[in-house]
Design a protein around this motif. Structure first.
Motif, short mmCIF file in Angstrom:
data_model
loop_
_atom_site.label_atom_id
_atom_site.label_comp_id
_atom_site.label_asym_id
_atom_site.label_seq_id
_atom_site.Cartn_x
_atom_site.Cartn_y
_atom_site.Cartn_z
N GLY A 67 0.83 -1.19 0.00
CA GLY A 67 0.00 0.00 0.00
C GLY A 67 0.87 1.24 0.00
O GLY A 67 2.08 1.18 0.17
N ILE A 68 0.22 2.37 -0.20
CA ILE A 68 0.90 3.66 -0.26
C ILE A 68 0.31 4.57 0.82
O ILE A 68 -0.91 4.67 0.95
N GLU A 69 1.18 5.23 1.58
CA GLU A 69 0.72 6.20 2.60
C GLU A 69 0.61 7.61 2.04
O GLU A 69 -0.24 8.37 2.47
N ALA A 70 1.53 7.99 1.13
CA ALA A 70 1.53 9.35 0.58
C ALA A 70 2.32 9.35 -0.71
O ALA A 70 3.19 8.50 -0.93
N ALA A 71 2.01 10.34 -1.56
CA ALA A 71 2.72 10.52 -2.82
C ALA A 71 2.96 12.00 -3.06
O ALA A 71 2.15 12.84 -2.66
N ARG A 89 -4.60 5.88 -6.30
CA ARG A 89 -5.91 5.41 -5.80
C ARG A 89 -6.09 3.90 -5.96
O ARG A 89 -6.87 3.29 -5.24
N ASP A 90 -5.38 3.29 -6.89
CA ASP A 90 -5.43 1.83 -7.01
C ASP A 90 -4.95 1.15 -5.73
O ASP A 90 -5.38 0.06 -5.40
N ALA A 95 -4.92 8.19 0.53
CA ALA A 95 -3.55 8.70 0.73
C ALA A 95 -3.44 10.09 0.12
O ALA A 95 -3.94 10.34 -0.98
N PRO A 96 -2.81 11.03 0.82
CA PRO A 96 -2.64 12.36 0.24
C PRO A 96 -1.68 12.32 -0.95
O PRO A 96 -0.70 11.58 -0.95
N ILE A 97 -2.03 13.11 -1.96
CA ILE A 97 -1.17 13.29 -3.12
C ILE A 97 -0.84 14.78 -3.17
O ILE A 97 -1.73 15.61 -3.33
N TYR A 98 0.43 15.10 -3.00
CA TYR A 98 0.88 16.49 -3.01
C TYR A 98 1.44 16.83 -4.38
O TYR A 98 2.20 16.06 -4.94
#
Length: 111
Positions: A67-71, A89-90, A95-98
């Motif tokens: 999984g991903i916490e942030a990008a 989103r997959d 998760a926040p995307i900055y």
């Protein structure tokens, strides 16, 4: 300018470095759910193209990330690419995307 916590600021630094290293259109970095980070630049080959986020997520997945916490995406463009948002989103619905400009200033956050 938006204040980021140190872990998210580290992603900005990694994304800026990835972009600068290869003079890419954009750079990206992601943090997986184990806290490991992955950075990449845009891939633009005749047979395939990847956004920087897609490339960073591919590196994370091929290393076993679940999984991903942030990008973070660093780009001169005024909007995030739809393909980049879908790639995050997959793996992580919230998760926040900055999106940061080339100087590293965060311009947008998608939650």
């Amino acid at each position: 300018m938006l204040e980021l916590d140190p872990e998210d600021q580290k992603l900005v630094t990694l994304a800026r470095s990835a972009r600068a290293r290869i003079q890419a259109e954009e750079g990206a970095a992601v943090r997986d759910t184990d806290g490991r980070t992955y950075a990449a630049g845009t891939v633009n080959q005749p047979s395939f193209q990847l956004t920087a986020v897609q490339a960073a997520i591919a590196a994370a997945l091929s290393s076993g990330a679940e999984g991903i916490e942030a990008a973070v995406v660093v780009s001169g463009e005024p909007m995030l690419k739809e393909a980049s948002v879908h790639a995050v989103r997959d793996l992580a619905e919230k998760a926040p995307i900055y999106r940061a400009d080339p100087s590293g200033a965060v311009q947008e956050v998608l939650q």
